[in-house]
Scaffold this active site. Structure first.
Site, short mmCIF file in Angstrom:
data_model
loop_
_atom_site.label_atom_id
_atom_site.label_comp_id
_atom_site.label_asym_id
_atom_site.label_seq_id
_atom_site.Cartn_x
_atom_site.Cartn_y
_atom_site.Cartn_z
N TYR A 118 0.86 -1.19 0.00
CA TYR A 118 0.00 0.00 0.00
C TYR A 118 0.89 1.24 0.00
O TYR A 118 1.91 1.28 0.69
CB TYR A 118 -0.92 0.00 1.22
CG TYR A 118 -2.16 0.85 1.06
CD1 TYR A 118 -3.19 0.42 0.23
CD2 TYR A 118 -2.30 2.07 1.72
CE1 TYR A 118 -4.33 1.19 0.06
CE2 TYR A 118 -3.44 2.84 1.56
CZ TYR A 118 -4.45 2.40 0.72
OH TYR A 118 -5.58 3.16 0.56
N ARG A 240 -20.06 -9.83 -11.89
CA ARG A 240 -19.39 -10.94 -12.57
C ARG A 240 -20.33 -12.12 -12.80
O ARG A 240 -21.29 -12.30 -12.06
CB ARG A 240 -18.19 -11.41 -11.73
CG ARG A 240 -17.03 -10.44 -11.70
CD ARG A 240 -15.89 -11.02 -10.88
NE ARG A 240 -16.26 -11.14 -9.47
CZ ARG A 240 -15.54 -11.81 -8.58
NH1 ARG A 240 -14.45 -12.46 -8.96
NH2 ARG A 240 -15.92 -11.85 -7.31
N ASP A 241 -20.00 -12.91 -13.82
CA ASP A 241 -20.71 -14.17 -14.03
C ASP A 241 -20.12 -15.21 -13.10
O ASP A 241 -18.95 -15.58 -13.23
CB ASP A 241 -20.54 -14.63 -15.48
CG ASP A 241 -21.32 -13.77 -16.45
OD1 ASP A 241 -22.51 -14.02 -16.63
OD2 ASP A 241 -20.71 -12.84 -17.02
N GLY A 310 -10.26 1.32 -7.93
CA GLY A 310 -9.70 0.01 -7.61
C GLY A 310 -9.39 -0.75 -8.89
O GLY A 310 -9.73 -0.31 -10.00
N PHE A 334 -9.73 8.09 -8.04
CA PHE A 334 -10.08 8.56 -6.70
C PHE A 334 -9.39 7.68 -5.67
O PHE A 334 -9.46 6.45 -5.74
CB PHE A 334 -11.59 8.53 -6.46
CG PHE A 334 -11.98 9.01 -5.08
CD1 PHE A 334 -12.09 10.37 -4.81
CD2 PHE A 334 -12.22 8.11 -4.06
CE1 PHE A 334 -12.41 10.81 -3.54
CE2 PHE A 334 -12.55 8.54 -2.78
CZ PHE A 334 -12.65 9.91 -2.53
N LEU A 336 -9.26 7.75 -1.46
CA LEU A 336 -9.77 8.40 -0.26
C LEU A 336 -8.65 8.93 0.62
O LEU A 336 -8.78 10.01 1.21
CB LEU A 336 -10.66 7.43 0.54
CG LEU A 336 -11.31 8.02 1.79
CD1 LEU A 336 -12.32 9.11 1.42
CD2 LEU A 336 -12.00 6.93 2.61
N LYS A 392 -17.99 -8.75 5.22
CA LYS A 392 -16.94 -7.94 5.83
C LYS A 392 -16.67 -8.44 7.24
O LYS A 392 -17.58 -8.58 8.05
CB LYS A 392 -17.36 -6.48 5.87
CG LYS A 392 -16.48 -5.55 6.70
CD LYS A 392 -15.14 -5.32 6.06
CE LYS A 392 -15.26 -4.48 4.82
NZ LYS A 392 -13.94 -4.22 4.19
#
Length: 397
Positions: A118, A240-241, A310, A334, A336, A392
């Site tokens: 990162y 997504r498939d 992303g 973008f 954040l 999450k």
């Protein structure tokens, strides 16, 4: 005289007596160098005073409780480099606030920080975690706007939330309503705030307008759908498939999605013919890259903008020459983290309050799994995708 001094001193510990013995040893050496008895007396008395002063300071200093923490001493695979240890108490200085953490998520960016990939990450050794919610445990003598029992979140986010007690300057903490659902308070910044900022920062959207996005099942994608719906903005969503795509479509429609398409459904010459009565979107969001990003571009109206936040497919974005020349499309990014470091603390906190209000009203929802702190490794393995698609992971302290 020496016996009188000893009688007036408080009882000393073994360690303190050792310090006194060292002082006497130094005094004896000074005697051998013909230093006067008065100097010897002054040295011994000063040593005793310093020891006692240290005892008083240690007794009067406000300290945090010991803290259980997830730490890593080097960057690398998270499941290999992290360990849970107990950290000693930390002094709570006059402007500090000691917060007992209540909950903190495991975000993809947390994993990337530990891996060392990162762009912005703490120096190792470090405590993991970047956002979360806690309850004020104690405050320094100069703190007036927060009190024990208040709920707070670090705003802007701050490294080191994967521990039971966090001590940071009062300026770091933002007080929130205790009516806020704990798991939403813990996760309100990184994903929901990204969704809100992207809806507001790139073009003016009015009620009745449309947006298009891929990665719609992600938490950011779900937040975009719900915030847009709350503002009367239509959403066109690409997924997504894969097994369970019908269930995913039904879930997104339940959140307020107007249209949900799998990638295979968009392998047609004119995707805009699928929109029925929806207006062409002027704004699109891409978090996947590759062919999925190209599908977002196909939907955009003349002069439209695609914002990339992303790249889950790890494939590059390919844009046709005609999209630039004849459709005048714009591509922007973008991040954040960059927005948060732009001296916008007050604006950020106002938006946090707005988003938490939506969560309290049931207008902002996404799936999460609360996991006890002692089961951190289990939660981490789920966050790493070792058990397939999972909600999450949010650690509960």
């Amino acid at each position: 005289m020496h016996s009188l001094i000893r009688a007036t001193l408080p009882a000393l510990t073994k360690r303190e007596r050792s310090k006194m013995a060292l002082a006497r040893s130094v005094a004896v050496k000074l005697i051998n160098r013909s230093i006067s008895a008065t100097s010897i007396f002054s040295l011994e008395w000063a040593g005793a005073r310093r020891v006692q002063a240290q005892r008083v300071r240690a007794f009067s200093a406000l300290m945090s409780p010991p803290s259980k923490a997830v730490v890593y001493e080097r960057e690398g695979p998270p499941d290999s480099v992290i360990k849970m240890i107990e950290l000693p108490p930390v002094e709570v200085k006059e402007n500090d606030v000691c917060v007992k953490m209540l909950a903190a998520p495991i975000n993809p960016s947390d994993i990337n920080r530990i891996e060392g990939v990162y762009p912005v990450r703490p120096k190792v050794p470090a405590v993991g975690g970047y956002e979360g919610v806690g309850e004020v445990y104690s405050v320094g003598s100069a703190v007036t706007r927060l009190a024990p029992g208040d709920w707070v979140i670090p705003s802007p986010p701050s490294s080191g939330t994967w521990q039971s007690y966090v001590v940071k300057d009062q300026s770091v903490w933002h007080k929130i309503s205790k009516d806020s659902p704990m798991e939403y308070a813990a996760t309100i910044i990184v994903n929901p705030l990204t969704a809100l900022r992207m809806l507001e920062d790139f073009t003016t959207l009015n009620s009745g307008d449309s947006i298009v996005q891929n990665g719609a099942t992600s938490i950011v994608g779900q937040c975009i759908i719900q915030i847009a719906r709350h503002r009367g903005i239509h959403s066109i969503n690409i997924i997504r498939d894969r097994a369970g795509s019908d269930e995913a479509k039904e879930k997104l429609e339940g959140l307020g999605a107007d249209e949900v398409f799998t990638e295979s459904q968009l392998e047609v010459k004119n995707v805009k013919g699928l929109l029925a009565n929806l207006p062409e979107p002027a704004l699109g969001f891409n978090c996947v890259g590759g062919n999925s990003a190209s599908m977002v571009l196909k939907f955009l109206s003349q002069g439209g903008t695609m914002v990339t936040y992303g790249g889950m497919s790890k494939k590059p974005i390919t844009v046709s020459t005609s999209s630039f020349i004849f459709k005048d499309l714009s591509l922007k990014g973008f991040w954040l983290q960059k927005w948060l470091s732009s001296e916008k603390a007050t604006e950020c906190r106002n938006m946090i309050d707005y988003l938490l209000c939506l969560a309290r009203e049931g207008k902002l929802k996404y799936d999460m799994e609360l996991v006890p702190f002692n089961n951190f490794r289990t939660a981490l393995s789920k966050a790493l995708g070792l058990h397939g698609s999972q909600p999450k992971q949010v650690i509960k302290f």
